[in-house]
Scaffold this active site. Structure first.
Site, PDB file in Angstrom:
ATOM      1  N   LYS A 203      32.727 -19.283 -64.618  1.00  0.00           N
ATOM      2  CA  LYS A 203      31.933 -19.658 -63.452  1.00  0.00           C
ATOM      3  C   LYS A 203      32.055 -21.162 -63.252  1.00  0.00           C
ATOM      4  O   LYS A 203      31.671 -21.946 -64.119  1.00  0.00           O
ATOM      5  CB  LYS A 203      30.474 -19.261 -63.678  1.00  0.00           C
ATOM      6  CG  LYS A 203      29.570 -19.675 -62.541  1.00  0.00           C
ATOM      7  CD  LYS A 203      28.205 -19.038 -62.680  1.00  0.00           C
ATOM      8  CE  LYS A 203      27.283 -19.496 -61.590  1.00  0.00           C
ATOM      9  NZ  LYS A 203      25.963 -18.861 -61.687  1.00  0.00           N
ATOM     10  N   LYS A 256      34.410 -16.554 -60.814  1.00  0.00           N
ATOM     11  CA  LYS A 256      33.575 -16.924 -59.669  1.00  0.00           C
ATOM     12  C   LYS A 256      33.672 -18.403 -59.379  1.00  0.00           C
ATOM     13  O   LYS A 256      33.605 -19.186 -60.333  1.00  0.00           O
ATOM     14  CB  LYS A 256      32.137 -16.542 -60.041  1.00  0.00           C
ATOM     15  CG  LYS A 256      31.066 -17.035 -59.152  1.00  0.00           C
ATOM     16  CD  LYS A 256      29.744 -16.581 -59.693  1.00  0.00           C
ATOM     17  CE  LYS A 256      28.668 -17.079 -58.774  1.00  0.00           C
ATOM     18  NZ  LYS A 256      27.353 -16.817 -59.299  1.00  0.00           N
TER      19      LYS A 256
HETATM   20  C1  PBG Z   1      22.604 -18.308 -60.650  1.00  0.00           C
HETATM   21  C2  PBG Z   1      23.631 -17.737 -59.772  1.00  0.00           C
HETATM   22  C3  PBG Z   1      24.248 -18.408 -58.718  1.00  0.00           C
HETATM   23  C4  PBG Z   1      25.050 -17.484 -58.077  1.00  0.00           C
HETATM   24  C5  PBG Z   1      24.947 -16.275 -58.754  1.00  0.00           C
HETATM   25  N1  PBG Z   1      24.072 -16.444 -59.825  1.00  0.00           N
HETATM   26  C6  PBG Z   1      24.068 -19.790 -58.224  1.00  0.00           C
HETATM   27  C7  PBG Z   1      24.193 -20.911 -59.127  1.00  0.00           C
HETATM   28  O1  PBG Z   1      24.778 -20.834 -60.203  1.00  0.00           O
HETATM   29  O2  PBG Z   1      23.679 -21.972 -58.767  1.00  0.00           O
HETATM   30  C8  PBG Z   1      25.854 -17.778 -56.839  1.00  0.00           C
HETATM   31  C9  PBG Z   1      26.230 -16.621 -56.005  1.00  0.00           C
HETATM   32  C10 PBG Z   1      26.678 -16.951 -54.619  1.00  0.00           C
HETATM   33  O3  PBG Z   1      26.824 -18.138 -54.226  1.00  0.00           O
HETATM   34  O4  PBG Z   1      26.893 -15.998 -53.870  1.00  0.00           O
HETATM   35  N2  PBG Z   1      22.707 -18.205 -61.984  1.00  0.00           N
END
Ligand code: PBG
Length: 336
Positions: A203, A256
Site C-alpha cells: 500500500k 494499492k
Molecule cells: C485506511 C484506508 C484507506 C483506504 C482504504 N483503507 C485510506 C488511507 O490509507 O488513508 C483508501 C481507499 C480508497 O482511496 O479508495 N486504512
C-alpha cells in the site's frame, strides 16, 4: 472508387480482429462480476443514503440500505463486499476506542449482512483511521510517532470482533509491521481458523486516497502516512512486503492503488502463487467520473477498460467503486 491493391504480406494480424465472433474467440482477458469486490461505506441511522460529493455514484448507507445494496450486488453476480464504517466525530478519540466497543456500527452491519446473505463473501477493513481523532491508522505517542507494536493488539481484537460477528475475511489496511501473523494468531486462538486474511500487502502513500478520506472524514490531522505506507518510488520494497505477508500467513494479497502501480502488480504476479488483487482507489475512480460528468469521456467504458487492464496486468480480483454499474452493464450484454 479506390483501385484494389494487393500486397503480398506474410502476416495480417487484422484477420483475427475482423468480426465480433473472432475477436471474442481470441480475447485473452475477460472481466467478470465475480472478480469484483465492492467497497461500501456504512453509517448510523435508518434509510440514510448520503452521496459522497467527490465520488459520483457512491453513497454512505445505513444498515437497512446496505442490505438492499448487497442484495442488488449479489443479484448482479458480485459476491464480495468490503465494509468501511463512517464514525461520528464525537465518537472518535486518540486511541480509536470505538473500534473495540461491543455492538459498534461495524459489528451490527456485519451480523445483519451475514444473517441476511450467508452466501456473501463479507470482508471487513482492519485499521484504526476511521476511529481515531487524528486520522492515523495506529496509536500515536506524544511526539506524533505512529506506534507499531502497541497497535497490533488492537488490530488483533478488531479482527476477532469482525470474525465473531460473521466476517469471512479481514482486510488489514494499516501497514503496521507483523500484523498479518499477529492477527492470524489472534483469530486462531479464538477458534476462527476459517476466517481468512486479505492483506493490503503493498500500500503506497498515495495522494489518490483523498475522496475516500472525504467519505469517512478520516484525513490525517497532522503529518502524513509516509512512515507506514510505502514510497511510490519503490519497487523492490513492494516485493519484500509481498513475500513477508505471504510467509506471515496471508491468504490473499492486495496492491494499492492500481493503475499507477501496474508494473508492481505484474511483477508481484510472477512472485507469488497466492490470489492477488488490486484496489482501484477512490481518486482513480473520481478522476474518471469527473471527466465523465464534463462529457469529456464515456465513464463506464473508461472504467471497464481500466478494470480490464488491471486484470490483464495480473489481478485475480479488483476492489472497485464501479462494481455495480459495470456488472449491470455486463448484464445488458455489453462486452468489455
Ligand atoms: C485506511 C484506508 C484507506 C483506504 C482504504 N483503507 C485510506 C488511507 O490509507 O488513508 C483508501 C481507499 C480508497 O482511496 O479508495 N486504512
Amino acid at each position: 472508387m479506390q483501385e484494389k491493391v494487393v500486397q503480398l504480406l506474410q502476416q495480417r494480424p487484422r484477420r483475427n480482429r475482423q468480426s465480433p465472433a473472432i475477436r471474442s474467440l481470441v480475447q485473452e482477458t475477460r472481466l467478470h462480476p465475480s472478480n469484483f469486490i465492492a467497497p461500501l461505506f456504512v453509517i448510523e441511522g435508518v434509510s440514510m443514503a448520503q452521496p459522497v460529493p467527490s465520488m459520483p455514484g457512491v453513497e454512505r448507507l445505513s444498515i437497512d440500505l446496505l442490505l438492499k445494496e448487497a442484495e442488488e450486488l449479489l443479484e448482479l453476480g458480485v459476491g464480495a463486499i468490503d465494509l468501511f464504517p463512517v464514525i461520528a466525530k464525537d465518537a472518535k478519540d486518540r486511541c480509536g476506542s470505538e473500534a473495540l466497543r461491543k455492538g459498534n456500527l461495524i459489528e451490527r452491519a456485519v451480523s445483519a449482512l451475514k444473517r441476511a446473505f450467508p452466501e456473501l463473501c463479507l470482508m471487513v477493513d482492519i485499521a484504526l483511521d476511521p476511529y481515531t481523532d487524528h486520522g492515523h491508522d495506529g496509536l500515536v505517542d506524544d511526539e506524533g510517532h505512529i506506534l507499531n507494536d502497541e497497535t497490533l493488539p488492537i488490530l488483533g481484537k478488531m479482527a476477532e470482533a469482525a470474525a465473531a460477528a460473521g466476517a469471512d475475511f479481514v482486510a488489514p489496511s494499516d501497514m503496521m509491521d507483523g500484523r498479518v501473523s499477529y492477527i492470524r494468531q489472534c483469530l486462531d486462538q479464538e477458534g476462527h481458523t476459517q476466517v481468512g486474511i486479505l492483506s493490503y500487502a503493498v500500500k503506497y502513500a498515495s495522494s489518490l486516497y483523498a475522496p475516500f478520506r472525504d467519505a469517512l472524514h478520516s484525513g490525517p490531522k497532522f503529518g502524513d502516512k509516509k512512515t507506514y505506507q510505502m514510497n511510490p518510488a519503490n519497487r523492490r520494497e513492494a516485493l519484500r512486503e509481498i513475500s513477508l505477508d505471504e510467509h506471515e500467513g496471508a491468504d490473499m494479497l492486495l496492491i494499492k492503488p492500481a493503475l499507477p502501480y501496474l508494473d508492481i502488480l505484474s511483477k508481484a504476479r510472477e512472485l507469488t502463487h497466492l490470489p492477488l488483487g488490486a484496489y482501484h482507489v477512490s481518486g482513480e475512480y473520481a478522476m474518471i467520473m469527473a471527466a465523465a460528468q464534463q462529457g469529456w469521456l464515456d465513464g463506464d467504458r473508461v472504467l471497464a477498460e481500466t478494470l480490464l487492464s488491471i486484470k490483464r496486468a495480473g489481478a485475480d480480483f479488483i476492489f472497485t467503486y464501479g462494481a455495480k454499474r459495470i456488472a449491470a452493464l455486463m448484464r445488458t450484454g455489453c462486452d468489455f
